[in-house]
Motif scaffolding. Sequence first.
Motif: not given
Length: 184
Positions: A49, A51-53, A85, A89, A95
């Motif tokens: 999955e 990652s949202y940041t 990553d 990411t 998102q």
Amino acid sequence: MKYSILSLTKVHDSILMWAHYCEDHTGFVVEVDIQNYFFNQQPGVTLREVSYTKNRPKFSFPDFVASLEDQKTHPDENHSSQIQDIFHTKSNDWQYEEEWRLVVSNLSNYAKLEDCTSCDGNPVPGLKKLPIDAFNTIILGCRGSYDHVAQALEFGKQNNIQIDQMKDHSTDYKIVRKNLYKSG
């Protein structure tokens, strides 16, 4: 080192994604079975999955180069979390996509898959056909042409694949999924 990436989503009813990725609701989405062998965790293959940041992943060029060199000598091992990553990411702005990515670093795992071809019949380098048994459903956009719907129905019946189509909701700003052909 070459990588192949397949982007997937858990969302089938996002008006925005249909507009962006499916030719303004005229295209289609393939719902896949992630338990299929194509998606199974194999050496050099990561399904994860996104990652949202708000912050970009930390990146050290010397560590990245060292990881790539290590990957050349040990292609069947998962390598630096830094590489993973980077591929998994994205900004918080994305998102709503609820994206998953299949990242393949050992392309020999997929060498047996048939290459995709362009409309003129020429192979498209690096693009592979998904195995038909990985398809659960083909979902057509709400503005799909009569010919596209007819072709999809024929394909679904020949391959025992469910065919659905998105439709505009009668009162709300949303699209809903309607079944056109039930497989099995």
